[in-house]
Design a protein around this motif. Sequence first.
Motif, mmCIF file in Angstrom:
data_model
loop_
_atom_site.group_PDB
_atom_site.id
_atom_site.type_symbol
_atom_site.label_atom_id
_atom_site.label_comp_id
_atom_site.label_asym_id
_atom_site.label_seq_id
_atom_site.Cartn_x
_atom_site.Cartn_y
_atom_site.Cartn_z
ATOM 1 N N THR A 59 -0.507 -6.749 1.656
ATOM 2 C CA THR A 59 -0.623 -5.332 1.313
ATOM 3 C C THR A 59 0.473 -4.901 0.353
ATOM 4 O OG1 THR A 59 -1.674 -4.834 3.436
ATOM 5 C CG2 THR A 59 -0.684 -2.986 2.234
ATOM 6 N N VAL A 60 1.714 -5.251 0.676
ATOM 7 C CA VAL A 60 2.840 -4.897 -0.192
ATOM 8 C C VAL A 60 2.650 -5.501 -1.577
ATOM 9 C CG1 VAL A 60 5.315 -5.245 -0.588
ATOM 10 C CG2 VAL A 60 4.509 -4.574 1.668
ATOM 11 N N GLU A 62 -0.131 -6.656 -3.120
ATOM 12 C CA GLU A 62 -1.268 -6.144 -3.886
ATOM 13 C C GLU A 62 -0.974 -4.765 -4.461
ATOM 14 O OE1 GLU A 62 -4.673 -5.866 -5.861
ATOM 15 O OE2 GLU A 62 -3.970 -7.673 -4.834
ATOM 16 N N ARG A 63 -0.354 -3.909 -3.673
ATOM 17 C CA ARG A 63 -0.033 -2.565 -4.150
ATOM 18 C C ARG A 63 1.019 -2.621 -5.263
ATOM 19 N NH1 ARG A 63 2.338 0.755 -0.282
ATOM 20 N NH2 ARG A 63 1.622 2.569 -1.463
ATOM 21 N N ALA A 66 -0.587 -3.879 -8.549
ATOM 22 C CA ALA A 66 -1.414 -2.837 -9.158
ATOM 23 C C ALA A 66 -0.530 -1.829 -9.904
ATOM 24 C CB ALA A 66 -2.248 -2.129 -8.089
ATOM 25 N N TRP A 67 0.627 -1.492 -9.314
ATOM 26 C CA TRP A 67 1.532 -0.553 -9.983
ATOM 27 C C TRP A 67 2.110 -1.171 -11.249
ATOM 28 C CZ3 TRP A 67 6.680 -0.283 -11.410
ATOM 29 C CH2 TRP A 67 7.146 0.984 -11.794
ATOM 30 N N GLN A 328 8.358 0.722 0.467
ATOM 31 C CA GLN A 328 7.521 0.775 -0.726
ATOM 32 C C GLN A 328 6.990 2.190 -0.925
ATOM 33 O OE1 GLN A 328 3.954 -1.679 -0.623
ATOM 34 N NE2 GLN A 328 4.145 -2.136 -2.820
ATOM 35 N N SER A 330 4.594 5.381 -2.180
ATOM 36 C CA SER A 330 3.166 5.640 -2.007
ATOM 37 C C SER A 330 2.352 5.170 -3.202
ATOM 38 C CB SER A 330 2.934 7.141 -1.770
ATOM 39 O OG SER A 330 3.428 7.900 -2.876
ATOM 40 N N ASP A 331 2.999 5.034 -4.359
ATOM 41 C CA ASP A 331 2.303 4.564 -5.563
ATOM 42 C C ASP A 331 2.327 3.043 -5.696
ATOM 43 O OD1 ASP A 331 4.976 4.178 -6.151
ATOM 44 O OD2 ASP A 331 4.947 5.306 -8.045
ATOM 45 N N GLY A 332 2.979 2.357 -4.752
ATOM 46 C CA GLY A 332 3.045 0.896 -4.782
ATOM 47 C C GLY A 332 4.310 0.347 -5.395
ATOM 48 N N SER A 333 5.142 1.219 -5.961
ATOM 49 C CA SER A 333 6.372 0.758 -6.612
ATOM 50 C C SER A 333 7.542 0.768 -5.644
ATOM 51 C CB SER A 333 6.707 1.663 -7.800
ATOM 52 O OG SER A 333 7.253 2.902 -7.357
ATOM 53 N N THR A 341 10.648 -3.297 -8.514
ATOM 54 C CA THR A 341 9.341 -3.679 -7.980
ATOM 55 C C THR A 341 9.101 -5.170 -8.153
ATOM 56 O OG1 THR A 341 8.464 -1.470 -8.458
ATOM 57 C CG2 THR A 341 6.860 -3.242 -8.096
#
Length: 360
Positions: A59-60, A62-63, A66-67, A328, A330-333, A341
């Motif tokens: 999860t960490v 992938e997010r 994406a960021w 982490q 909320s935007d994945g960064s 990141t």
Amino acid sequence: MTEQAPMIPHHSCMGRVFQPLLSCTPGLLALFMFLLAAAASAQDPALRFGGAIPQEVETVYERGLAWLASKQSEDGSWQGGHTGAGIDGICLMAFLASGEDPNFGRYAPNIRRGLRAIIRSQDANSGYLPNSMYHHGFAMLSLSEAYGAVDESLLWEGGSSVRTIAQALDLAIRCASNAQKANRWGGWRYTPNSTDADTSVTGAVLMGLLAARNAGMAVPDEVIDTALEYMKRCTGRDGSVAYTGGFGGFGESMNRSAIATLVAAVSKHKDSEEFSATLKHITERLDHSEGTYKEYFRYYMAQALFQGDYASWQKWNAATARTLGETQGSDGSFAGSPYETGMSLLALGLNFRFLPIYER
């Protein structure tokens, strides 16, 4: 990125690795399979291939990817806070480490743009990858990890090729070699013409050179050995590593002890007293938390523990995954920074076992 601010082939390469075997005689093929089995039996499969990836890590990661993909500039670089070839290299390695196909996977365009940005930033004469020798080391490392995994017929996408990955690496190796020759300590510091050295920059450049050598590039043994000797002189009997000066100990730093552990392991010097001392120093402090430059610390601690003490790495990795999951954005960064990141993701990258430099 200063001290004060401080081979398992990739899946996409497997066809290229085994394709020549299809034309082998039965005898040669049988011999190869025997040697492969012998090599596999010599090491715990969990060490080589890992187990199931914890959902928390998936999860960490992938997010975060994406960021990073959303923040990459059209020219392939990443802007915001620290910038330069090294930051681009760190972000690039985060994508390569995930196991996504670098040529046809979701992030293949990001990988190609990142590589082009690094190669275009290189000084064609000196081979320097800006904006400091920190950047040079990390960029050289990322090029080494991409070499052989990325299909270069796709890299420039019909445009004019500046140079191949191998050519860029050869230039970068020569730059590091020339810089070392001008350095009285045998290491590196912030610029190619620095005459002083520190263990943090030296560790970064040394990892780039070791990765290049592992990738099959010609790296003079003398360059590696001289840098390792500098790291050895800076290491105290208690496993502490001096920042600069070339004389052992003098100030505790988990960052520097982790770097020293890592370069000794990757250069195949695990039998040295210095490796034993630095490994003991970090494994006895698994609960240590850095107040500043924590991403830098986690990046090196992950690799040093994995190389030196797998059980300690498992314990540390579980705690780190929880921490990163909790911090982490909320935007994945992480802190809205490509550097933070990318480094945070790479601290978890060993769960995937794809980068050659992560091989134990």
